[in-house]
Design an enzyme around this catalytic site. Structure first.
Site, PDB file in Angstrom:
ATOM      1  N   ASP A  10     -53.407  -3.869  38.499  1.00 18.00           N
ATOM      2  CA  ASP A  10     -52.199  -4.350  37.817  1.00 18.00           C
ATOM      3  C   ASP A  10     -52.521  -4.432  36.328  1.00 18.00           C
ATOM      4  O   ASP A  10     -53.685  -4.363  35.927  1.00 18.00           O
ATOM      5  CB  ASP A  10     -51.797  -5.738  38.364  1.00 18.00           C
ATOM      6  N   SER A  11     -51.479  -4.657  35.527  1.00 11.96           N
ATOM      7  CA  SER A  11     -51.685  -4.823  34.086  1.00 11.96           C
ATOM      8  C   SER A  11     -52.308  -6.185  33.779  1.00 11.96           C
ATOM      9  O   SER A  11     -52.535  -6.497  32.613  1.00 11.96           O
ATOM     10  CB  SER A  11     -50.341  -4.723  33.376  1.00 11.96           C
ATOM     11  N   CYS A  73     -48.151  -3.240  40.785  1.00  8.46           N
ATOM     12  CA  CYS A  73     -47.386  -3.390  39.552  1.00  8.46           C
ATOM     13  C   CYS A  73     -46.136  -2.533  39.699  1.00  8.46           C
ATOM     14  O   CYS A  73     -46.237  -1.316  39.904  1.00  8.46           O
ATOM     15  CB  CYS A  73     -48.252  -2.894  38.394  1.00  8.46           C
ATOM     16  N   GLU A 151     -49.591 -14.172  31.316  1.00  3.59           N
ATOM     17  CA  GLU A 151     -50.949 -13.684  31.009  1.00  3.59           C
ATOM     18  C   GLU A 151     -51.723 -14.675  30.145  1.00  3.59           C
ATOM     19  O   GLU A 151     -52.949 -14.672  30.134  1.00  3.59           O
ATOM     20  CB  GLU A 151     -50.886 -12.315  30.304  1.00  3.59           C
ATOM     21  N   CYS A 183     -41.216  -7.860  39.478  1.00  5.47           N
ATOM     22  CA  CYS A 183     -42.474  -7.797  38.720  1.00  5.47           C
ATOM     23  C   CYS A 183     -43.450  -8.726  39.433  1.00  5.47           C
ATOM     24  O   CYS A 183     -43.085  -9.860  39.780  1.00  5.47           O
ATOM     25  CB  CYS A 183     -42.232  -8.259  37.285  1.00  5.47           C
ATOM     26  N   HIS A 185     -45.831 -10.386  38.461  1.00  9.41           N
ATOM     27  CA  HIS A 185     -46.193 -11.626  37.747  1.00  9.41           C
ATOM     28  C   HIS A 185     -45.236 -12.780  38.075  1.00  9.41           C
ATOM     29  O   HIS A 185     -45.612 -13.941  37.980  1.00  9.41           O
ATOM     30  CB  HIS A 185     -46.138 -11.411  36.226  1.00  9.41           C
TER      31      HIS A 185
HETATM   32  N1  DGL Z   1     -47.011  -6.911  37.060  1.00 13.35           N
HETATM   33  C1  DGL Z   1     -46.214  -5.934  36.461  1.00 13.35           C
HETATM   34  C2  DGL Z   1     -45.062  -5.413  37.218  1.00 13.35           C
HETATM   35  O1  DGL Z   1     -44.975  -5.664  38.402  1.00 13.35           O
HETATM   36  C3  DGL Z   1     -46.456  -5.544  35.068  1.00 13.35           C
HETATM   37  C4  DGL Z   1     -45.741  -6.289  34.051  1.00 13.35           C
HETATM   38  C5  DGL Z   1     -46.133  -5.823  32.683  1.00 13.35           C
HETATM   39  O2  DGL Z   1     -47.319  -5.565  32.447  1.00 13.35           O
HETATM   40  O3  DGL Z   1     -45.245  -5.730  31.839  1.00 13.35           O
HETATM   41  O4  DGL Z   1     -44.215  -4.753  36.685  1.00 13.35           O
END
Ligand code: DGL
Length: 256
Positions: A10-11, A73, A151, A183, A185
């Site tokens: 993931d990011s 992600c 984050e 997302c 997150h």
């Molecule tokens: N966790 C991410 C997603 O599901 C990435 C969010 C991001 O880095 O902008 O899209």
């Protein structure tokens, strides 16, 4: 091969929500988690950059011996999973906003989707919406600002509340009955989401579906690990604080 780890990337820390559901469903699998938080957030990056980062993360996990990759992600999946599948010879599980499930369940015929700009503008998201949700109203909202705070290890408080009001108030007045978290997150701010949303609005995310799909692919490819209790390794390339926080300091984490 069966003992080789599952790779998750993931990011940043969002994919830990996916790690948790995979660990629960598949406790014998070894897992390597890669947080590419040096390049977070992915949500506002160009398609080309998202593709390059996804390619790099995949190569790194393959070098670590992974047998299957989970793209934890939505932004990376919706913009790069087709290329990943054609460039690498191993199974991939991706994650997309659970539009189909919400479209099947809604009574008001109105569903909210909170996701990144990259996900909402992707061809994959738009074709899924057209295919599964053409007879309901989808109210999309780009959750700008949320990933940066998450984050930074901020999961609740006035800043998150203000941003969520900005993104959700309109869809609440439109009488949505489901909110799709597009997302990985966003489940980390569930507490605040529950505070802001009326009781009539249910939250849907895709974590369980991803774990089930991972299990199905392991069985199909005959690469399940049946022998031991899973071992977990975590890697990151930016700052360590939020990964430690989301893991409750229970696992060792490694800088790459
Ligand atoms: N966790 C991410 C997603 O599901 C990435 C969010 C991001 O880095 O902008 O899209």
């Amino acid at each position: 091969m069966n003992k080789s780890p599952i790779g998750i990337f993931d990011s940043g820390i969002g994919g830990v929500t996916i790690f948790n559901s995979i660990k629960k469903l598949l406790p014998k699998e070894n897992i390597i988690y890669l947080s590419d938080n040096l390049h977070s957030p992915y949500g506002n990056k160009s398609i080309e950059t998202i593709k390059k980062l996804s390619q790099k993360n995949t190569e790194w996990l393959i070098e670590k011996g992974c047998k299957l990759i989970v793209v934890a992600c939505n932004t990376a999946t919706t913009n790069s999973v087709f290329e990943l599948r054609s460039n690498f010879n191993l199974p991939f599980v991706g994650i997309e906003p659970a539009i189909k499930s919400a479209a099947m369940k809604t009574v008001t015929g109105k569903v909210g989707v909170l996701a990144t700009k990259g996900t909402l503008s992707s061809n994959l998201f738009n074709s899924t919406s057209t295919y599964h949700a053409s007879n309901i109203e989808i109210i999309e909202e780009n959750g700008d600002g949320l990933v940066e705070l998450i984050e930074a290890g901020i999961f609740e408080g006035v800043e998150i509340e203000n941003i969520l009001h900005k993104h959700l108030d309109f869809m609440i007045t439109k009488k949505i009955d489901y909110l799709v978290l597009g997302c990985t997150h966003y489940p980390l701010i569930n507490k605040v989401l529950l505070k802001i949303l009326p009781k009539s609005v249910k939250i849907i995310d895709s974590a369980e579906a991803v774990a089930k799909q991972t299990k199905a692919l392991l069985i199909n490819h005959k690469i399940e690990n049946k022998s031991n209790q899973g071992e977990y390794s975590f890697y990151y390339n930016g700052d360590s604080a939020s990964l430690n926080k989301v893991l409750n300091h229970k696992f060792e984490i490694n800088k790459i």
